[in-house]
Write a protein that holds these residues in place. Sequence first.
Motif, mmCIF file in Angstrom:
data_model
loop_
_atom_site.group_PDB
_atom_site.id
_atom_site.type_symbol
_atom_site.label_atom_id
_atom_site.label_comp_id
_atom_site.label_asym_id
_atom_site.label_seq_id
_atom_site.Cartn_x
_atom_site.Cartn_y
_atom_site.Cartn_z
ATOM 1 N N ILE A 58 -70.139 34.403 11.541
ATOM 2 C CA ILE A 58 -69.003 33.903 12.316
ATOM 3 C C ILE A 58 -68.583 34.939 13.347
ATOM 4 O O ILE A 58 -68.351 36.097 13.017
ATOM 5 C CB ILE A 58 -67.810 33.575 11.403
ATOM 6 C CG1 ILE A 58 -68.236 32.630 10.288
ATOM 7 C CG2 ILE A 58 -66.666 32.971 12.223
ATOM 8 C CD1 ILE A 58 -67.180 32.456 9.202
ATOM 9 N N LEU A 59 -68.480 34.508 14.602
ATOM 10 C CA LEU A 59 -68.002 35.353 15.680
ATOM 11 C C LEU A 59 -66.663 34.825 16.157
ATOM 12 O O LEU A 59 -66.480 33.608 16.274
ATOM 13 C CB LEU A 59 -68.989 35.359 16.849
ATOM 14 C CG LEU A 59 -70.395 35.857 16.546
ATOM 15 C CD1 LEU A 59 -71.286 35.673 17.755
ATOM 16 C CD2 LEU A 59 -70.362 37.314 16.121
ATOM 17 N N LEU A 60 -65.735 35.722 16.454
ATOM 18 C CA LEU A 60 -64.390 35.333 16.843
ATOM 19 C C LEU A 60 -63.955 36.088 18.080
ATOM 20 O O LEU A 60 -64.176 37.286 18.196
ATOM 21 C CB LEU A 60 -63.419 35.639 15.691
ATOM 22 C CG LEU A 60 -61.946 35.319 15.908
ATOM 23 C CD1 LEU A 60 -61.739 33.820 16.081
ATOM 24 C CD2 LEU A 60 -61.131 35.839 14.742
ATOM 25 N N GLY A 61 -63.318 35.403 19.025
ATOM 26 C CA GLY A 61 -62.703 36.031 20.185
ATOM 27 C C GLY A 61 -63.658 36.751 21.089
ATOM 28 O O GLY A 61 -64.606 36.167 21.604
ATOM 29 N N ASP A 62 -63.424 38.060 21.305
ATOM 30 C CA ASP A 62 -64.232 38.856 22.222
ATOM 31 C C ASP A 62 -65.691 38.910 21.800
ATOM 32 O O ASP A 62 -66.579 39.040 22.635
ATOM 33 C CB ASP A 62 -63.689 40.285 22.319
ATOM 34 C CG ASP A 62 -62.331 40.332 22.992
ATOM 35 O OD1 ASP A 62 -62.034 39.402 23.772
ATOM 36 O OD2 ASP A 62 -61.575 41.273 22.721
ATOM 37 N N GLU A 63 -65.956 38.822 20.500
ATOM 38 C CA GLU A 63 -67.329 38.836 20.015
ATOM 39 C C GLU A 63 -68.112 37.648 20.561
ATOM 40 O O GLU A 63 -69.300 37.738 20.802
ATOM 41 C CB GLU A 63 -67.337 38.779 18.480
ATOM 42 C CG GLU A 63 -66.695 39.992 17.851
ATOM 43 C CD GLU A 63 -66.504 39.821 16.354
ATOM 44 O OE1 GLU A 63 -66.626 38.686 15.855
ATOM 45 O OE2 GLU A 63 -66.240 40.819 15.704
ATOM 46 N N VAL A 64 -67.420 36.519 20.775
ATOM 47 C CA VAL A 64 -68.063 35.322 21.285
ATOM 48 C C VAL A 64 -68.533 35.544 22.727
ATOM 49 O O VAL A 64 -69.653 35.229 23.075
ATOM 50 C CB VAL A 64 -67.097 34.101 21.210
ATOM 51 C CG1 VAL A 64 -67.685 32.902 21.916
ATOM 52 C CG2 VAL A 64 -66.782 33.787 19.770
#
Length: 69
Positions: A58-64
């Motif tokens: 799962i990637l969230l926020g800036d990681e996306v």
Amino acid sequence: MRVVVDLTRCQGYAQCVFLAPDVFRLHGEESLLYTPAVADDQLDRVRQAVAACPVQAILLGDEVSTGGR
């Protein structure tokens, strides 16, 4: 906030479903469905789900936007 799940990495442990059921859900026994736009009131639960994912799918926020951790 945006969330993306790498479905090729996801192994269907469903920890995210238990921690953030308004964002993640199982369809059948193994298919994960999720809402990519996370409401502000769900962020804490989604962050817990990200931390609990044993395969870090799962990637969230800036990681996306950067495509990595």
